[in-house]
Design a protein around this motif. Structure first.
Motif, PDB file in Angstrom:
ATOM      1  N   GLN A   1      -7.221  24.472  66.593  1.00  0.00           N
ATOM      2  CA  GLN A   1      -7.379  23.059  66.277  1.00  0.00           C
ATOM      3  C   GLN A   1      -7.030  22.831  64.807  1.00  0.00           C
ATOM      4  O   GLN A   1      -7.103  23.752  63.982  1.00  0.00           O
ATOM      5  N   THR A   2      -6.682  21.592  64.484  1.00  0.00           N
ATOM      6  CA  THR A   2      -6.232  21.270  63.120  1.00  0.00           C
ATOM      7  C   THR A   2      -7.296  21.559  62.076  1.00  0.00           C
ATOM      8  O   THR A   2      -7.012  22.140  61.024  1.00  0.00           O
ATOM      9  N   HIS A   3      -8.549  21.163  62.341  1.00  0.00           N
ATOM     10  CA  HIS A   3      -9.612  21.244  61.340  1.00  0.00           C
ATOM     11  C   HIS A   3      -9.797  22.679  60.841  1.00  0.00           C
ATOM     12  O   HIS A   3      -9.748  22.944  59.633  1.00  0.00           O
ATOM     13  N   ALA A   4     -10.003  23.614  61.774  1.00  0.00           N
ATOM     14  CA  ALA A   4     -10.248  24.997  61.371  1.00  0.00           C
ATOM     15  C   ALA A   4      -8.977  25.667  60.875  1.00  0.00           C
ATOM     16  O   ALA A   4      -9.026  26.536  59.993  1.00  0.00           O
ATOM     17  N   THR A   5      -7.824  25.271  61.442  1.00  0.00           N
ATOM     18  CA  THR A   5      -6.560  25.861  61.010  1.00  0.00           C
ATOM     19  C   THR A   5      -6.307  25.574  59.534  1.00  0.00           C
ATOM     20  O   THR A   5      -5.675  26.364  58.842  1.00  0.00           O
ATOM     21  N   SER A   6      -6.813  24.462  59.052  1.00  0.00           N
ATOM     22  CA  SER A   6      -6.621  24.136  57.640  1.00  0.00           C
ATOM     23  C   SER A   6      -7.756  24.684  56.781  1.00  0.00           C
ATOM     24  O   SER A   6      -7.520  25.416  55.812  1.00  0.00           O
ATOM     25  N   ARG A   7      -8.997  24.416  57.134  1.00  0.00           N
ATOM     26  CA  ARG A   7     -10.120  24.703  56.240  1.00  0.00           C
ATOM     27  C   ARG A   7     -10.663  26.135  56.382  1.00  0.00           C
ATOM     28  O   ARG A   7     -10.874  26.834  55.388  1.00  0.00           O
ATOM     29  N   ALA A   8     -10.876  26.575  57.620  1.00  0.00           N
ATOM     30  CA  ALA A   8     -11.403  27.936  57.816  1.00  0.00           C
ATOM     31  C   ALA A   8     -10.391  28.981  57.352  1.00  0.00           C
ATOM     32  O   ALA A   8     -10.754  29.990  56.736  1.00  0.00           O
ATOM     33  N   CYS A   9      -9.120  28.743  57.642  1.00  0.00           N
ATOM     34  CA  CYS A   9      -8.082  29.688  57.214  1.00  0.00           C
ATOM     35  C   CYS A   9      -7.996  29.757  55.691  1.00  0.00           C
ATOM     36  O   CYS A   9      -7.820  30.839  55.120  1.00  0.00           O
ATOM     37  N   PHE A  10      -8.119  28.598  55.051  1.00  0.00           N
ATOM     38  CA  PHE A  10      -8.062  28.589  53.579  1.00  0.00           C
ATOM     39  C   PHE A  10      -9.192  29.421  52.992  1.00  0.00           C
ATOM     40  O   PHE A  10      -8.972  30.263  52.110  1.00  0.00           O
ATOM     41  N   GLN A  11     -10.407  29.204  53.479  1.00  0.00           N
ATOM     42  CA  GLN A  11     -11.546  29.929  52.914  1.00  0.00           C
ATOM     43  C   GLN A  11     -11.435  31.435  53.186  1.00  0.00           C
ATOM     44  O   GLN A  11     -11.710  32.251  52.304  1.00  0.00           O
ATOM     45  N   THR A  12     -11.030  31.799  54.409  1.00  0.00           N
ATOM     46  CA  THR A  12     -10.875  33.223  54.727  1.00  0.00           C
ATOM     47  C   THR A  12      -9.819  33.859  53.842  1.00  0.00           C
ATOM     48  O   THR A  12     -10.012  34.965  53.314  1.00  0.00           O
ATOM     49  N   TRP A  13      -8.681  33.189  53.675  1.00  0.00           N
ATOM     50  CA  TRP A  13      -7.613  33.685  52.797  1.00  0.00           C
ATOM     51  C   TRP A  13      -8.124  33.874  51.372  1.00  0.00           C
ATOM     52  O   TRP A  13      -7.897  34.925  50.740  1.00  0.00           O
ATOM     53  N   ALA A  14      -8.816  32.850  50.859  1.00  0.00           N
ATOM     54  CA  ALA A  14      -9.278  32.899  49.462  1.00  0.00           C
ATOM     55  C   ALA A  14     -10.261  34.033  49.240  1.00  0.00           C
ATOM     56  O   ALA A  14     -10.195  34.738  48.217  1.00  0.00           O
ATOM     57  N   LEU A  15     -11.173  34.260  50.169  1.00  0.00           N
ATOM     58  CA  LEU A  15     -12.195  35.288  50.003  1.00  0.00           C
ATOM     59  C   LEU A  15     -11.632  36.699  50.167  1.00  0.00           C
ATOM     60  O   LEU A  15     -12.230  37.665  49.678  1.00  0.00           O
ATOM     61  N   GLU A  16     -10.495  36.818  50.840  1.00  0.00           N
ATOM     62  CA  GLU A  16      -9.916  38.155  51.064  1.00  0.00           C
ATOM     63  C   GLU A  16      -8.886  38.544  50.005  1.00  0.00           C
ATOM     64  O   GLU A  16      -8.408  39.685  49.995  1.00  0.00           O
ATOM     65  N   GLN A  17      -8.522  37.630  49.103  1.00  0.00           N
ATOM     66  CA  GLN A  17      -7.536  37.948  48.071  1.00  0.00           C
ATOM     67  C   GLN A  17      -8.165  38.831  46.992  1.00  0.00           C
ATOM     68  O   GLN A  17      -9.253  38.541  46.495  1.00  0.00           O
ATOM     69  N   LYS A  18      -7.473  39.911  46.659  1.00  0.00           N
ATOM     70  CA  LYS A  18      -7.970  40.847  45.649  1.00  0.00           C
ATOM     71  C   LYS A  18      -7.021  40.889  44.449  1.00  0.00           C
ATOM     72  O   LYS A  18      -5.810  40.716  44.597  1.00  0.00           O
ATOM     73  N   ASP A  19      -7.603  41.119  43.302  1.00  0.00           N
ATOM     74  CA  ASP A  19      -6.783  41.315  42.111  1.00  0.00           C
ATOM     75  C   ASP A  19      -6.082  42.669  42.219  1.00  0.00           C
ATOM     76  O   ASP A  19      -6.744  43.700  42.448  1.00  0.00           O
ATOM     77  N   PRO A  20      -4.743  42.739  42.079  1.00  0.00           N
ATOM     78  CA  PRO A  20      -4.017  44.004  42.287  1.00  0.00           C
ATOM     79  C   PRO A  20      -4.389  45.093  41.286  1.00  0.00           C
ATOM     80  O   PRO A  20      -4.222  46.274  41.579  1.00  0.00           O
ATOM     81  N   ILE A  21      -4.933  44.740  40.132  1.00  0.00           N
ATOM     82  CA  ILE A  21      -5.262  45.731  39.100  1.00  0.00           C
ATOM     83  C   ILE A  21      -6.710  46.210  39.236  1.00  0.00           C
ATOM     84  O   ILE A  21      -6.984  47.412  39.298  1.00  0.00           O
ATOM     85  N   THR A  22      -7.634  45.246  39.315  1.00  0.00           N
ATOM     86  CA  THR A  22      -9.053  45.611  39.343  1.00  0.00           C
ATOM     87  C   THR A  22      -9.580  45.820  40.764  1.00  0.00           C
ATOM     88  O   THR A  22     -10.590  46.498  40.954  1.00  0.00           O
ATOM     89  N   GLY A  23      -8.911  45.220  41.743  1.00  0.00           N
ATOM     90  CA  GLY A  23      -9.412  45.321  43.121  1.00  0.00           C
ATOM     91  C   GLY A  23     -10.571  44.393  43.399  1.00  0.00           C
ATOM     92  O   GLY A  23     -11.146  44.404  44.493  1.00  0.00           O
ATOM     93  N   LEU A  24     -10.955  43.574  42.429  1.00  0.00           N
ATOM     94  CA  LEU A  24     -12.061  42.616  42.594  1.00  0.00           C
ATOM     95  C   LEU A  24     -11.550  41.337  43.256  1.00  0.00           C
ATOM     96  O   LEU A  24     -10.349  41.058  43.247  1.00  0.00           O
ATOM     97  N   PRO A  25     -12.458  40.530  43.822  1.00  0.00           N
ATOM     98  CA  PRO A  25     -12.030  39.259  44.429  1.00  0.00           C
ATOM     99  C   PRO A  25     -11.267  38.401  43.427  1.00  0.00           C
ATOM    100  O   PRO A  25     -11.674  38.266  42.264  1.00  0.00           O
TER     101      PRO A  25
END
Length: 557
Positions: free
Chosen positions: A401-425
């Protein structure tokens, strides 16, 4: 004066006149005569009127007269008198019994009259009043007036679809809470919002008729029914479920589908795309006005959601401000150029182009158009292609659905991104919550957490998100020409193999832009392959068949 033809009555009348005398001065004198053979029965002459009455003693010892109005002597002696004597013998008062008989007759007549007043008749009368009142209060040439008239027609349509068919020919005075419960129990179970709206309209209808009859009619929507109605709604409540969202890694290719040539003229596709790019709710996007958008020199910017269009009414400005990067700014500029090429006299970014008068009388796109587009595109068209876009959770059933495809995906993507040097969020939880316009609702957290996110951070995360969403489209534009070049492709594969070997040794090396594009392109193909595998794994053909059957059934109905 009753005409007298009975010889016995004429004889009695003559006797009474003789008793009164023929002197003109005695013409108004009242004279009485007890009739022999009929105990207590008297004849009386008042002026020229002859009448008969029965003198008797009531149960309390008081004497009174029972007058027989409009009855002849033969009628009195044959039926009325014997019946009254029988009542007196039982200790009953004939006069009181006569009053009771009249009241019962009047009540019976009223009941018969009420039985003829059906719910349909009352509804049509009330509908006429409601339509007239709505038209008088609203100007049908303005968007607001049109919307209110449309809302009133929708309310009436719900009553006609769900209530009128069940109560149409039932006398309105006989309708009770049990009849309403029989109607509303299945309605609450299947369509709770519709049930609530129908109940509101019935309250208005029954209240109107109660006033119309000056309180003679009483509304069947009683306290007991209200309790039952609440119980029906409680029983119908299902465990809250989140909207279905795909694996965020597949979003770049899903976005490329939404912006493909196939949907170039679809405003619903543009709304869905913009929801993904901004991680914004569809209501705020649908109602977005050009005047609310602020663009910076570098094409970044923000827009402020009006209070009425925000989910949380009365939210402060910072919880209604949506920031975006330069790619969204360029996307908006392209939409504006397209609108200028057709008709840019309206104020909405995503006007409802399905209306014939959309250029002169613009209104925002409706929510149903977005849902319909998602069903048609991702629940039917993509299924026909053999792609099943489902929730990222394998255990969770249902198409995206549109709602989760936009908002849930954004939050999941943001929380899983790591800094390539430190490995921290790479991004803080507070930053992602700010992008989703979520407040610190917890009173303790709100009291102790005074942290704030800066505009710079908001622009950075939104810019990174937009780069990710556009990545497949940009990768295709760069890599597709290379795919036809065997030498270039061999060099890319050599570079990829070298990087993989160095990574195994704990070393890192900068990827070329072509290799980055190639990897993104391959990830998109992997997402398509997974959608094809899911089509087989989760019975996409059977799901498509059911959807087609539902569509055919709705069409036939």
């Amino acid at each position: 004066m009753r005409a007298i033809s009975d010889p016995n009555e004429l004889k009695i009348l003559t006797s009474l006149k003789q008793k009164r005398g023929y002197n003109p001065q005695n013409k108004d004198k009242i004279v009485k005569l007890q009739l022999s053979g009929y105990k207590g029965l008297y004849a009386e002459l008042r002026g020229e009127n002859l009448r008969f009455f029965l003198r008797y003693t009531k149960a309390n010892g008081k004497k009174t007269d029972r007058v027989y109005k409009g009855l002849s002597l033969s009628q009195i002696t044959s039926s009325a008198l014997p019946y009254d004597r029988e009542l007196i013998a039982k200790g009953l008062d004939p006069i009181e019994e006569q009053k009771k008989a009249r009241q019962q007759a009047a009540k019976l007549a009223e009941d018969n009259k009420k039985q003829k007043v059906t719910f349909r008749q009352v509804y049509l009368q009330w509908k006429l009043e409601e339509v007239k009142k709505t038209l008088n209060k609203n100007n049908k040439t303005t968007p607001t007036g049109k919307q209110r008239i449309h809302n009133k027609n929708s309310d009436l349509g719900r009553i006609e679809n769900h209530i009128l068919s069940a109560l149409a020919d039932k006398p309105i005075y006989s309708i009770n809470s049990y009849h309403l419960a029989e109607i509303f129990k299945p309605l609450c179970s299947n369509f709770p919002p519709t049930a609530k709206k129908c109940k509101t309209q019935l309250i208005n209808l029954f209240g109107w008729y109660e006033n119309y009859t000056k309180g003679e009619f009483k509304s069947p929507i009683t306290y007991s029914f209200t309790k039952k109605f609440s119980q029906f709604l409680k029983e119908a409540q299902k465990p809250s479920q989140n909207y279905n969202a795909p694996d965020y890694r597949s979003l770049p290719i899903i976005f490329s589908l939404l912006t493909s040539e196939q949907y170039k003229r679809s405003t619903a596709a543009k709304v869905a795309s913009f929801c993904i790019l901004t991680a914004c709710r569809s209501e705020a996007v649908r109602n977005l006005k050009w005047e609310s958008i602020h663009l910076n020199d570098d094409c970044t910017g923000y827009f402020i959601i009006p209070i009425d269009d925000n989910k949380v009414k009365g939210a402060p400005k910072e919880l209604r401000t949506v920031y975006f990067g330069s790619l969204v700014g360029a996307y908006l500029e392209s939409i504006k150029e397209e609108l200028i090429g057709t008709a840019f006299s309206h104020k909405y970014v995503f006007p409802n182009r399905y209306r014939k008068d959309w250029t002169t009388n613009p209104v925002p796109l409706g929510e149903n158009a977005i849902s319909s587009f998602m069903r048609k595109s991702f629940h039917v068209t993509e299924l026909k292609k053999g792609h099943l876009w489902k929730d990222a959770d394998d255990e969770k059933d249902g198409l995206i659905q549109t709602h989760a495809t936009s908002r849930a995906c954004f939050q999941t993507w943001a929380l899983e991104q790591k800094d390539p040097i430190t490995g921290l969020p790479r991004y803080s939880k507070e930053l992602t919550e700010a992008c989703l316009l979520h407040a610190k609702d917890d009173k303790y957290k709100g009291a102790y957490d005074r942290s704030r996110v800066s505009e710079e951070e908001l622009y950075r995360i939104k810019g990174d998100w937009e780069d990710f969403i556009f990545s497949y489209e940009l990768a295709c534009s760069k890599i597709l020409p290379v795919l036809d070049n065997p030498i270039a492709m061999e060099n890319l594969r050599d570079e990829e193999a070298e990087i993989e070997q160095l990574e195994k040794q704990g070393q890192s090396i900068q990827e070329s832009e072509d290799l980055k594009s190639y990897r993104i392109y391959e990830q998109g193909l992997m997402a398509l392959t997974k959608a094809q595998d899911d089509f087989k794994k989760y019975g996409g053909a059977e799901l498509l068949r059911k959807l087609e059957e539902q569509k055919a059934k709705i069409k036939n109905d």
